[in-house]
Scaffold this motif. Structure first.
Motif, PDB file in Angstrom:
ATOM      1  N   ILE A 130      13.487 -14.954  35.322  1.00  0.00           N
ATOM      2  CA  ILE A 130      13.942 -16.107  34.549  1.00  0.00           C
ATOM      3  C   ILE A 130      14.947 -15.567  33.545  1.00  0.00           C
ATOM      4  CG2 ILE A 130      13.288 -18.002  33.025  1.00  0.00           C
ATOM      5  CD1 ILE A 130      10.466 -17.838  34.302  1.00  0.00           C
ATOM      6  N   PHE A 131      16.131 -16.159  33.558  1.00  0.00           N
ATOM      7  CA  PHE A 131      17.255 -15.628  32.791  1.00  0.00           C
ATOM      8  C   PHE A 131      17.853 -16.704  31.908  1.00  0.00           C
ATOM      9  CE2 PHE A 131      21.804 -14.889  32.304  1.00  0.00           C
ATOM     10  CZ  PHE A 131      21.821 -13.580  31.847  1.00  0.00           C
ATOM     11  N   THR A 132      18.248 -16.318  30.717  1.00  0.00           N
ATOM     12  CA  THR A 132      19.023 -17.202  29.857  1.00  0.00           C
ATOM     13  C   THR A 132      20.136 -16.407  29.199  1.00  0.00           C
ATOM     14  OG1 THR A 132      18.923 -18.920  28.158  1.00  0.00           O
ATOM     15  CG2 THR A 132      17.598 -16.953  27.768  1.00  0.00           C
ATOM     16  N   ALA A 133      21.225 -17.077  28.934  1.00  0.00           N
ATOM     17  CA  ALA A 133      22.367 -16.428  28.289  1.00  0.00           C
ATOM     18  C   ALA A 133      22.517 -16.963  26.874  1.00  0.00           C
ATOM     19  CB  ALA A 133      23.640 -16.692  29.074  1.00  0.00           C
ATOM     20  N   GLN A 134      22.765 -16.058  25.950  1.00  0.00           N
ATOM     21  CA  GLN A 134      23.063 -16.434  24.572  1.00  0.00           C
ATOM     22  C   GLN A 134      24.567 -16.545  24.454  1.00  0.00           C
ATOM     23  OE1 GLN A 134      21.199 -13.710  21.710  1.00  0.00           O
ATOM     24  NE2 GLN A 134      20.036 -12.909  23.437  1.00  0.00           N
ATOM     25  N   PRO A 135      25.078 -17.752  24.210  1.00  0.00           N
ATOM     26  CA  PRO A 135      26.530 -17.883  24.113  1.00  0.00           C
ATOM     27  C   PRO A 135      27.081 -17.005  22.991  1.00  0.00           C
ATOM     28  CG  PRO A 135      25.450 -20.028  23.984  1.00  0.00           C
ATOM     29  CD  PRO A 135      24.385 -18.986  23.966  1.00  0.00           C
TER      30      PRO A 135
ATOM     31  N   SER B 115      14.703 -12.228  31.026  1.00  0.00           N
ATOM     32  CA  SER B 115      15.743 -11.456  30.360  1.00  0.00           C
ATOM     33  C   SER B 115      16.807 -12.392  29.800  1.00  0.00           C
ATOM     34  CB  SER B 115      16.378 -10.440  31.316  1.00  0.00           C
ATOM     35  OG  SER B 115      17.062 -11.089  32.354  1.00  0.00           O
ATOM     36  N   THR B 116      17.551 -11.864  28.845  1.00  0.00           N
ATOM     37  CA  THR B 116      18.629 -12.609  28.228  1.00  0.00           C
ATOM     38  C   THR B 116      19.799 -11.671  27.997  1.00  0.00           C
ATOM     39  OG1 THR B 116      19.255 -14.050  26.377  1.00  0.00           O
ATOM     40  CG2 THR B 116      17.748 -12.242  25.884  1.00  0.00           C
ATOM     41  N   GLU B 117      20.975 -12.229  28.039  1.00  0.00           N
ATOM     42  CA  GLU B 117      22.205 -11.487  27.776  1.00  0.00           C
ATOM     43  C   GLU B 117      23.080 -12.324  26.866  1.00  0.00           C
ATOM     44  OE1 GLU B 117      23.133  -8.421  28.773  1.00  0.00           O
ATOM     45  OE2 GLU B 117      21.297  -8.116  29.923  1.00  0.00           O
ATOM     46  N   VAL B 118      23.967 -11.678  26.149  1.00  0.00           N
ATOM     47  CA  VAL B 118      24.937 -12.372  25.315  1.00  0.00           C
ATOM     48  C   VAL B 118      26.230 -12.506  26.104  1.00  0.00           C
ATOM     49  CG1 VAL B 118      26.293 -12.261  23.190  1.00  0.00           C
ATOM     50  CG2 VAL B 118      23.919 -11.461  23.192  1.00  0.00           C
ATOM     51  N   GLY B 119      26.799 -13.700  26.097  1.00  0.00           N
ATOM     52  CA  GLY B 119      28.065 -13.913  26.776  1.00  0.00           C
ATOM     53  C   GLY B 119      28.226 -15.339  27.229  1.00  0.00           C
TER      54      GLY B 119
ATOM     55  N   GLU C 117      26.084 -11.083   6.027  1.00  0.00           N
ATOM     56  CA  GLU C 117      24.726 -11.645   6.149  1.00  0.00           C
ATOM     57  C   GLU C 117      24.758 -12.973   6.892  1.00  0.00           C
ATOM     58  OE1 GLU C 117      26.009 -11.179   2.778  1.00  0.00           O
ATOM     59  OE2 GLU C 117      25.513  -9.070   3.026  1.00  0.00           O
ATOM     60  N   LEU C 118      25.791 -13.779   6.644  1.00  0.00           N
ATOM     61  CA  LEU C 118      25.910 -15.070   7.317  1.00  0.00           C
ATOM     62  C   LEU C 118      26.185 -14.875   8.800  1.00  0.00           C
ATOM     63  CD1 LEU C 118      25.896 -18.116   6.982  1.00  0.00           C
ATOM     64  CD2 LEU C 118      28.322 -18.006   6.408  1.00  0.00           C
ATOM     65  N   VAL C 119      27.058 -13.962   9.145  1.00  0.00           N
ATOM     66  CA  VAL C 119      27.354 -13.659  10.545  1.00  0.00           C
ATOM     67  C   VAL C 119      26.092 -13.166  11.236  1.00  0.00           C
ATOM     68  CG1 VAL C 119      28.666 -12.150  12.092  1.00  0.00           C
ATOM     69  CG2 VAL C 119      29.792 -13.176  10.098  1.00  0.00           C
ATOM     70  N   ARG C 120      25.395 -12.249  10.613  1.00  0.00           N
ATOM     71  CA  ARG C 120      24.155 -11.697  11.180  1.00  0.00           C
ATOM     72  C   ARG C 120      23.117 -12.805  11.365  1.00  0.00           C
ATOM     73  NH1 ARG C 120      23.105  -7.481   7.746  1.00  0.00           N
ATOM     74  NH2 ARG C 120      24.629  -6.272   8.888  1.00  0.00           N
ATOM     75  N   SER C 121      23.047 -13.717  10.416  1.00  0.00           N
ATOM     76  CA  SER C 121      22.103 -14.828  10.491  1.00  0.00           C
ATOM     77  C   SER C 121      22.388 -15.710  11.702  1.00  0.00           C
ATOM     78  CB  SER C 121      22.175 -15.655   9.201  1.00  0.00           C
ATOM     79  OG  SER C 121      21.397 -16.811   9.317  1.00  0.00           O
ATOM     80  N   PHE C 122      23.664 -16.014  11.952  1.00  0.00           N
ATOM     81  CA  PHE C 122      24.032 -16.817  13.118  1.00  0.00           C
ATOM     82  C   PHE C 122      23.649 -16.095  14.406  1.00  0.00           C
ATOM     83  CE2 PHE C 122      26.284 -19.514  10.284  1.00  0.00           C
ATOM     84  CZ  PHE C 122      26.509 -20.696  10.958  1.00  0.00           C
ATOM     85  N   GLN C 123      23.909 -14.810  14.488  1.00  0.00           N
ATOM     86  CA  GLN C 123      23.582 -14.042  15.686  1.00  0.00           C
ATOM     87  C   GLN C 123      22.072 -13.984  15.908  1.00  0.00           C
ATOM     88  OE1 GLN C 123      25.722 -10.506  14.544  1.00  0.00           O
ATOM     89  NE2 GLN C 123      27.479 -11.030  15.837  1.00  0.00           N
TER      90      GLN C 123
ATOM     91  N   GLU D 245      29.408 -16.636  33.257  1.00  0.00           N
ATOM     92  CA  GLU D 245      29.746 -15.252  33.596  1.00  0.00           C
ATOM     93  C   GLU D 245      28.530 -14.335  33.469  1.00  0.00           C
ATOM     94  OE1 GLU D 245      33.085 -14.334  31.101  1.00  0.00           O
ATOM     95  OE2 GLU D 245      34.374 -15.783  32.122  1.00  0.00           O
ATOM     96  N   ALA D 246      27.704 -14.570  32.446  1.00  0.00           N
ATOM     97  CA  ALA D 246      26.503 -13.752  32.252  1.00  0.00           C
ATOM     98  C   ALA D 246      25.521 -13.925  33.406  1.00  0.00           C
ATOM     99  CB  ALA D 246      25.834 -14.102  30.924  1.00  0.00           C
ATOM    100  N   ILE D 247      25.398 -15.158  33.903  1.00  0.00           N
ATOM    101  CA  ILE D 247      24.502 -15.416  35.033  1.00  0.00           C
ATOM    102  C   ILE D 247      24.992 -14.660  36.267  1.00  0.00           C
ATOM    103  CG2 ILE D 247      23.701 -17.180  36.656  1.00  0.00           C
ATOM    104  CD1 ILE D 247      23.737 -19.142  34.198  1.00  0.00           C
ATOM    105  N   CYS D 248      26.270 -14.785  36.562  1.00  0.00           N
ATOM    106  CA  CYS D 248      26.819 -14.108  37.753  1.00  0.00           C
ATOM    107  C   CYS D 248      26.710 -12.589  37.636  1.00  0.00           C
ATOM    108  CB  CYS D 248      28.256 -14.544  38.002  1.00  0.00           C
ATOM    109  SG  CYS D 248      28.379 -16.250  38.608  1.00  0.00           S
ATOM    110  N   LYS D 249      26.913 -12.074  36.435  1.00  0.00           N
ATOM    111  CA  LYS D 249      26.779 -10.636  36.222  1.00  0.00           C
ATOM    112  C   LYS D 249      25.324 -10.195  36.421  1.00  0.00           C
ATOM    113  CE  LYS D 249      27.654  -7.045  32.791  1.00  0.00           C
ATOM    114  NZ  LYS D 249      28.074  -6.768  31.418  1.00  0.00           N
ATOM    115  N   ALA D 250      24.375 -10.985  35.906  1.00  0.00           N
ATOM    116  CA  ALA D 250      22.951 -10.655  36.078  1.00  0.00           C
ATOM    117  C   ALA D 250      22.557 -10.703  37.550  1.00  0.00           C
ATOM    118  CB  ALA D 250      22.085 -11.614  35.267  1.00  0.00           C
ATOM    119  N   VAL D 251      23.082 -11.677  38.284  1.00  0.00           N
ATOM    120  CA  VAL D 251      22.816 -11.767  39.723  1.00  0.00           C
ATOM    121  C   VAL D 251      23.232 -10.479  40.407  1.00  0.00           C
ATOM    122  CG1 VAL D 251      23.653 -12.872  41.847  1.00  0.00           C
ATOM    123  CG2 VAL D 251      22.864 -14.283  39.949  1.00  0.00           C
ATOM    124  N   GLU D 252      24.405 -10.013  40.060  1.00  0.00           N
ATOM    125  CA  GLU D 252      24.917  -8.786  40.681  1.00  0.00           C
ATOM    126  C   GLU D 252      24.123  -7.556  40.236  1.00  0.00           C
ATOM    127  OE1 GLU D 252      29.205  -6.620  41.438  1.00  0.00           O
ATOM    128  OE2 GLU D 252      29.142  -8.563  40.443  1.00  0.00           O
TER     129      GLU D 252
END
Length: 159
Positions: free
Chosen positions: A43-48, A100-104, A66-72, A108-115
């Motif tokens: 089960i996969f999800t991508a973090q935009p 698993s999860t990936e950022v992107g 701190e604000l940037v880090r908070s958003f991430q 594109e993240a889904i296709c990369k994870a498939v590969e």
């Protein structure tokens, strides 16, 4: 990571926060049970990628770290919550799955994870958008159908 686990096939369900992706997971667990029982389920999800341009604009070009880090961190928590919900859904069916999860960019993240995971079947939910909406908003499922290196099953919830 391109080695089959125990010689089993690999099936991946990609989810997001939408109801249609959770429906696709439930549909997969109900209708592909025989396949999943002899496969490894992912089960996969991508973090935009976080668009911080408005933060820089509102802070006159110097957004506090701190604000940037908070958003991430918030995006990471959302992804973890999605995967936790998916674990609850799959546990109702007594099915084990890796998450698993990936950022992107999700498509594109889904296709990369498939590969990278050597997935042999990708399952996605469909938002049911019309052609004009897909043209302006894009379509993850459409992109994956044309770019994933495995068969793609798009599950659409009946209305």
């Amino acid at each position: 990571m391109d080695v089959k686990c125990d010689g089993k096939k690999k099936v991946m369900v990609a989810i997001d926060e939408s109801e249609c992706s959770h429906y696709a997971l439930k549909w997969t667990l109900q209708n592909l049970r025989a396949t999943i029982e002899t496969s490894n389920l992912f089960i996969f999800t991508a973090q935009p990628v976080v668009d911080l341009s408005y933060l820089y604009a509102t802070s006159y070009g110097a957004a506090p770290i701190e604000l940037v880090r908070s958003f991430q961190e918030n995006h990471k928590r959302v992804a973890e919550a999605l995967l936790e919900k998916a674990k609850e859904i799959r546990s109702q069916y007594g099915v084990a799955a890796e998450t698993s999860t990936e950022v992107g960019d999700p498509k594109e993240a889904i296709c990369k994870a498939v590969e990278n995971l050597d997935i042999e079947l990708l399952v996605l939910g469909s938002h049911g958008r019309k052609a004009l909406q897909r043209a302006f908003l894009g379509s993850v499922s459409n992109y994956c159908v044309h770019n994933a290196k495995c068969p793609v099953l798009v599950v659409r919830k009946k209305e």
